[in-house]
Enzyme design. Structure first.
Site, PDB file in Angstrom:
ATOM      1  N   SER A 112       0.870  -1.180   0.000  1.00  0.00           N
ATOM      2  CA  SER A 112       0.000   0.000   0.000  1.00  0.00           C
ATOM      3  C   SER A 112       0.899   1.220   0.000  1.00  0.00           C
ATOM      4  O   SER A 112       2.056   1.144   0.451  1.00  0.00           O
ATOM      5  CB  SER A 112      -0.852   0.002   1.273  1.00  0.00           C
ATOM      6  OG  SER A 112      -1.452   1.262   1.459  1.00  0.00           O
TER       7      SER A 112
ATOM      8  N   TYR B 216      -1.978  -0.338  10.486  1.00  0.00           N
ATOM      9  CA  TYR B 216      -1.973  -0.761   9.081  1.00  0.00           C
ATOM     10  C   TYR B 216      -0.670  -0.314   8.417  1.00  0.00           C
ATOM     11  O   TYR B 216       0.012  -1.098   7.759  1.00  0.00           O
ATOM     12  CB  TYR B 216      -3.186  -0.140   8.385  1.00  0.00           C
ATOM     13  CG  TYR B 216      -3.332  -0.459   6.915  1.00  0.00           C
ATOM     14  CD1 TYR B 216      -3.728  -1.727   6.493  1.00  0.00           C
ATOM     15  CD2 TYR B 216      -3.103   0.519   5.944  1.00  0.00           C
ATOM     16  CE1 TYR B 216      -3.889  -2.010   5.145  1.00  0.00           C
ATOM     17  CE2 TYR B 216      -3.263   0.242   4.597  1.00  0.00           C
ATOM     18  CZ  TYR B 216      -3.664  -1.023   4.199  1.00  0.00           C
ATOM     19  OH  TYR B 216      -3.820  -1.310   2.864  1.00  0.00           O
TER      20      TYR B 216
END
Ligand SMILES: NC(=O)c1ccc[n+]([C@@H]2O[C@H](COP(=O)([O-])OP(=O)(O)OC[C@H]3O[C@@H](n4cnc5c(N)ncnc54)[C@H](OP(=O)(O)O)[C@@H]3O)[C@@H](O)[C@H]2O)c1
Length: 280
Positions: A141, A154
């Site tokens: 990501s 995250y």
């Protein structure tokens, strides 16, 4: 030459589902894994619409059940004799200010987003080493390269994946194995809805960041999220590429974040982010 085999995790929705279909359209036999076979309808429908149902072999796998992974991978090798591409895609995001997150919540985030990818990769490496070929594609990501407000766990799990994958690439490149990181920005998938997890202190309202969190959530909801087919197509393109790059950034927002981090003094970025998310 025998049929090329791709294995992918988390194909019940989003990027994984679309990447399974794109790889199958590109001629791969795709072992499309998901943790709950009761959720395979969307994949089956997409495969049928694309006319590639016969190219899919849907199997159950939860990447956080580490003990089951070697047997899963052995079964694929026994059935097909080889693996050409592994796409480590399964993941989720837990939201909450760093101050509020419990250690157990952070651990759970790492179990899937980091250790799940590590366990899958370690299980596939003996086969790729024997073949002296194969691609390992990590769906990371932009949060793996850039911290973000209220998603520290995250971002940490994806930063860990970035460091591990970069190191692995240096180790296995000479064996003919290509390790690649995909860095999507915001794409409209279930990660923002059904699969969005909130930390306990955010849910029960005991967070001292309650008001800032609520203001920020309104801004995040307004964020433009793009069609995830763009990410799936990049994954299929990487699989075809004999000498892929280490990183593929996908989406203008991801390019913008990277640009900001590289070019703007950090203090400017702090001010811009605080204003944009209304947490100042
Ligand atoms: N969409 C974005 O904006 C975005 C941006 C950057 C990176 N990413 C990354 O893209 C990847 C795919 O996410 P997505 O956006 O496509 O979200 P998604 O639609 O929520 O898909 C996530 C998939 O992962 C599966 N999954 C979660 N935990 C799992 C586990 N322990 N074992 C096996 N499967 C598991 C989910 O299965 P269930 O159906 O059973 O829940 C689902 O199939 C993730 O790694 C995510 O971090 C997404």
């Amino acid at each position: 030459m025998s049929e090329k085999i791709a294995v992918i995790t988390g194909t019940s929705s989003g990027i994984g589902l679309l990447a399974a279909v794109e790889l199958a359209k590109g001629g791969y036999k795709v072992v499309a894994s998901m943790r709950d076979l009761g959720r395979r309808d969307r994949l089956d429908q997409a495969a049928s619409a694309a006319g590639i149902s016969g190219q899919l072999d849907v199997r159950r796998l939860n990447v956080a059940e580490f003990d089951t992974i070697p047997a899963f991978m052995d079964a694929v090798v026994r059935d097909y004799g080889r693996i050409d591409v592994l796409v480590n895609n399964a993941g989720f995001a837990v939201a909450g200010f760093a101050e509020d997150m419990k250690l157990d919540e952070i651990r759970l985030q790492f179990e899937t987003n980091f250790f799940g990818h590590v366990a899958m990769t370690q299980a596939v490496l003996p086969t790729l080493r024997r073949q002296r070929s194969g691609h390992i594609i990590m769906v990371s990501s932009i949060s793996g390269l850039h911290g973000a407000v209220a998603t520290s766990s995250y971002a940490a799990s994806k930063h860990a994946l970035e460091g591990w994958s970069e190191s692995l690439r240096l180790e296995v490149n000479a064996l003919g194995i290509k390790v690649v990181l995909v860095e999507p920005g915001a794409f409209q998938t279930d990660i923002w809805t059904r699969n969005a997890h909130l930390g306990q202190k955010t849910v029960d309202g005991t967070s001292p960041n309650r008001e800032r969190g609520a203001r920020m959530r309104d801004q995040v909801q307004k964020l433009r999220k793009r069609d995830p087919i763009a990410v799936a197509r990049v994954i299929a393109k990487i699989a075809r590429e004999p000498n892929p790059k280490l990183r593929y950034v996908v989406g203008p927002d991801a390019h913008m974040q990277l640009w900001m981090k590289r070019l703007l003094p950090w203090k400017w970025e702090e001010k811009l982010v605080a204003r944009a998310l209304k947490i100042d």
